[in-house]
Scaffold this motif. Structure first.
Motif, PDB file in Angstrom:
ATOM      1  N   ARG A  24     -39.861  13.116  16.145  1.00 56.68           N
ATOM      2  CA  ARG A  24     -39.245  13.786  15.061  1.00 56.68           C
ATOM      3  C   ARG A  24     -39.922  15.188  14.890  1.00 56.68           C
ATOM      4  NH1 ARG A  24     -40.507  14.374   9.636  1.00 56.68           N
ATOM      5  NH2 ARG A  24     -39.135  14.826   8.253  1.00 56.68           N
ATOM      6  N   GLU A  49     -31.910  24.342  19.036  1.00 54.99           N
ATOM      7  CA  GLU A  49     -30.924  23.335  19.063  1.00 54.99           C
ATOM      8  C   GLU A  49     -29.783  23.863  20.138  1.00 54.99           C
ATOM      9  OE1 GLU A  49     -28.003  20.780  16.026  1.00 54.99           O
ATOM     10  OE2 GLU A  49     -28.770  22.906  15.386  1.00 54.99           O
ATOM     11  N   VAL A  55     -32.217  18.361  18.778  1.00 52.74           N
ATOM     12  CA  VAL A  55     -30.967  17.983  18.038  1.00 52.74           C
ATOM     13  C   VAL A  55     -31.146  17.789  16.483  1.00 52.74           C
ATOM     14  CG1 VAL A  55     -30.023  16.788  19.990  1.00 52.74           C
ATOM     15  CG2 VAL A  55     -31.375  15.504  18.606  1.00 52.74           C
ATOM     16  N   LYS A  56     -30.342  18.150  15.651  1.00 53.86           N
ATOM     17  CA  LYS A  56     -30.163  17.864  14.243  1.00 53.86           C
ATOM     18  C   LYS A  56     -29.431  16.750  13.656  1.00 53.86           C
ATOM     19  CE  LYS A  56     -30.237  20.392   9.892  1.00 53.86           C
ATOM     20  NZ  LYS A  56     -29.771  21.640   9.259  1.00 53.86           N
ATOM     21  N   ARG A  57     -29.929  15.719  12.964  1.00 55.42           N
ATOM     22  CA  ARG A  57     -29.125  14.691  12.516  1.00 55.42           C
ATOM     23  C   ARG A  57     -29.292  14.566  11.302  1.00 55.42           C
ATOM     24  NH1 ARG A  57     -31.930  11.136  17.172  1.00 55.42           N
ATOM     25  NH2 ARG A  57     -30.618  11.607  18.783  1.00 55.42           N
ATOM     26  N   SER A  58     -28.114  13.986  10.446  1.00 51.86           N
ATOM     27  CA  SER A  58     -28.093  14.031   9.227  1.00 51.86           C
ATOM     28  C   SER A  58     -28.962  12.929   8.699  1.00 51.86           C
ATOM     29  CB  SER A  58     -26.509  13.765   8.652  1.00 51.86           C
ATOM     30  OG  SER A  58     -26.285  12.597   9.127  1.00 51.86           O
ATOM     31  N   SER A  60     -32.435  12.603   8.993  1.00 53.27           N
ATOM     32  CA  SER A  60     -33.285  12.445   9.745  1.00 53.27           C
ATOM     33  C   SER A  60     -33.894  13.682  10.509  1.00 53.27           C
ATOM     34  CB  SER A  60     -33.196  11.477  11.022  1.00 53.27           C
ATOM     35  OG  SER A  60     -32.302  12.027  11.765  1.00 53.27           O
ATOM     36  N   TYR A  62     -34.599  17.240  12.465  1.00 53.85           N
ATOM     37  CA  TYR A  62     -34.694  17.481  13.899  1.00 53.85           C
ATOM     38  C   TYR A  62     -35.468  16.564  14.976  1.00 53.85           C
ATOM     39  CZ  TYR A  62     -32.523  22.047  12.892  1.00 53.85           C
ATOM     40  OH  TYR A  62     -32.047  23.161  12.435  1.00 53.85           O
ATOM     41  N   ARG A  63     -35.114  16.523  15.996  1.00 54.16           N
ATOM     42  CA  ARG A  63     -35.843  15.376  17.035  1.00 54.16           C
ATOM     43  C   ARG A  63     -35.672  16.212  18.357  1.00 54.16           C
ATOM     44  NH1 ARG A  63     -37.725  10.592  15.632  1.00 54.16           N
ATOM     45  NH2 ARG A  63     -36.955   9.732  13.541  1.00 54.16           N
ATOM     46  N   THR A  65     -35.199  16.536  22.047  1.00 56.05           N
ATOM     47  CA  THR A  65     -34.385  15.638  22.793  1.00 56.05           C
ATOM     48  C   THR A  65     -34.871  14.890  23.862  1.00 56.05           C
ATOM     49  OG1 THR A  65     -34.164  17.665  24.402  1.00 56.05           O
ATOM     50  CG2 THR A  65     -32.153  17.364  22.586  1.00 56.05           C
TER      51      THR A  65
END
Length: 214
Positions: A24, A49, A55-58, A60, A62-63, A65
């Motif tokens: 994260r 990104e 990657v951006k996830r709802s 959570s 950014y993480r 890759t």
């Protein structure tokens, strides 16, 4: 300038695994570490990104890759083999003199920069020039959909992120020179062959590096 500096700093952290693959990414934590407000960090992460590095996830955020697996690396080069040799053939036919001159300058400039060894900061310029050379070819092909498909692979960043390959700099430049010579002669067939040879040897260098590192 601040935004660009923050982007390059965070990019290097991802490339060098200071931000671990899959980890994260804390906007506030990075802002504190870099001594900046959260705004340039958010801007940098949006760019990363689009680079395919985070990657951006709802819910959570950014993480980073994940790294390419060996199977994914093979598949990436399969896709490059399908796309880049035809693009190089088209470019040999359609590139104008200004585009060919720009490619020649990139190859000349690559000779002045160290190849992929050590940390990302030491070979960042070489990696950027490598990416620019391939991008210049696909742009000169005058096939926008083909150029977009190659660009979406983010192949250079993903491959360089796997780790440096000592000794890869010199053969990479030599292979680029072969591609360029064929394009300067407007030899579409030979240009495509030279690109295929370059990609084949690049993949073999990666395979060898992974075997030695395992």
């Amino acid at each position: 300038m601040l935004s660009e500096s923050v982007y390059e700093h965070i990019k290097a952290m991802v490339m060098d695994h200071e931000i671990a693959p899959g980890a994260r990414v804390s906007i506030d934590g990075l802002a504190r570490r870099l001594g900046v407000s959260p705004t340039p960090v958010r801007e940098a992460l949006a760019r990363l990104e689009s680079d395919g590095l985070v990657v951006k996830r709802s819910l959570s955020g950014y993480r980073a890759t994940e790294l390419l697996t060996r199977e994914a690396l093979e598949e990436l080069f399969e896709m490059r083999m399908l796309l880049e040799p035809p693009a190089t053939a088209f470019a040999a036919s359609h590139a104008d003199d200004a585009q060919l001159d720009a490619m020649e300058r990139i190859v000349d400039e690559m000779q002045a920069h160290p190849g992929p060894t050590g940390r990302y900061a030491t070979y960042r310029d070489f990696a950027a020039l490598d990416q620019r050379f391939h991008a210049a070819i696909t742009q000169a092909a005058r096939r926008p959909l083909l150029a977009d498909a190659v660009d979406r692979l983010h192949s250079h960043l993903h491959v360089f992120r796997l780790g440096s390959v000592p000794g890869a700099g010199e053969p990479t430049v030599v292979e680029h020179e072969r591609i360029l010579r064929a394009m300067l002669r407007r030899d579409s067939g030979r240009a495509a062959e030279a690109m295929t040879e370059h990609l084949t040897r690049s993949l073999e260098r990666q395979r060898r590096s992974h075997r030695e590192g395992s």
